[in-house]
Design an enzyme around this catalytic site. Structure first.
Site, PDB file in Angstrom:
ATOM      1  CB  CYS A  11      34.373 -70.095  36.918  1.00 52.44           C
ATOM      2  SG  CYS A  11      32.682 -70.450  36.435  1.00 52.44           S
ATOM      3  CB  CYS A  85      37.297 -66.865  40.987  1.00 53.04           C
ATOM      4  SG  CYS A  85      38.226 -67.808  42.184  1.00 53.04           S
ATOM      5  CB  CYS A  89      39.160 -68.317  45.892  1.00 51.88           C
ATOM      6  SG  CYS A  89      38.286 -68.485  44.340  1.00 51.88           S
TER       7      CYS A  89
END
Length: 135
Positions: A11, A85, A89
């Site tokens: 997160c 996020c 990522c």
């Protein structure tokens, strides 16, 4: 290399959702899953409300330290679970990716964070059943 599945929970601040998910995965898997966490913009400490709602479940996440998610963590994990996020990522072909749409507990009260915690627990239980179907 371990024969245990590895799960990375990500997160933004690595201070609430990912720490709660990791706490549940560690507790519910009894060590059968290698658990990692990371964030795209790590906070300086774990969210105290997240610590408190997890303590209500008998799980201590107070010793967790928010850390920056690394490309190596993603590459070396069997499952990557993101929680808000966004596009930060890294993606590796052949990996399992899930994006759990969960409210950020930052700035919320205990009563507001408990449903987030309970949602995370249900999702971790379902993921664990998939990772370790023979349990």
């Amino acid at each position: 290399m371990t024969d245990k599945p590895t799960v990375l929970f990500v997160c933004v601040h690595n201070a609430g959702r990912s720490q709660m998910a990791a706490g549940y995965m560690r507790a519910l898997s009894n060590g059968a899953v290698d658990v990692r966490t990371g964030g795209s913009e790590p906070a300086t400490e774990i969210n105290p409300v997240a610590i408190q709602v997890m303590a209500e479940e008998g799980i201590d996440i107070s010793q967790g330290v928010p850390q920056l998610m690394t490309t190596e963590q993603v590459r070396d994990s069997d499952a990557v679970i993101t929680m808000g996020c966004g596009d930060v990522c890294p993606i590796f072909p052949g990996k399992r990716y899930d994006d759990w749409q969960l409210d950020d507990p930052k700035g919320k009260s205990l009563d507001e964070v408990r449903p987030i915690r309970d949602d995370i627990k249900a999702r971790v239980e379902a993921l664990l059943a998939e990772l370790l179907p023979s349990r």
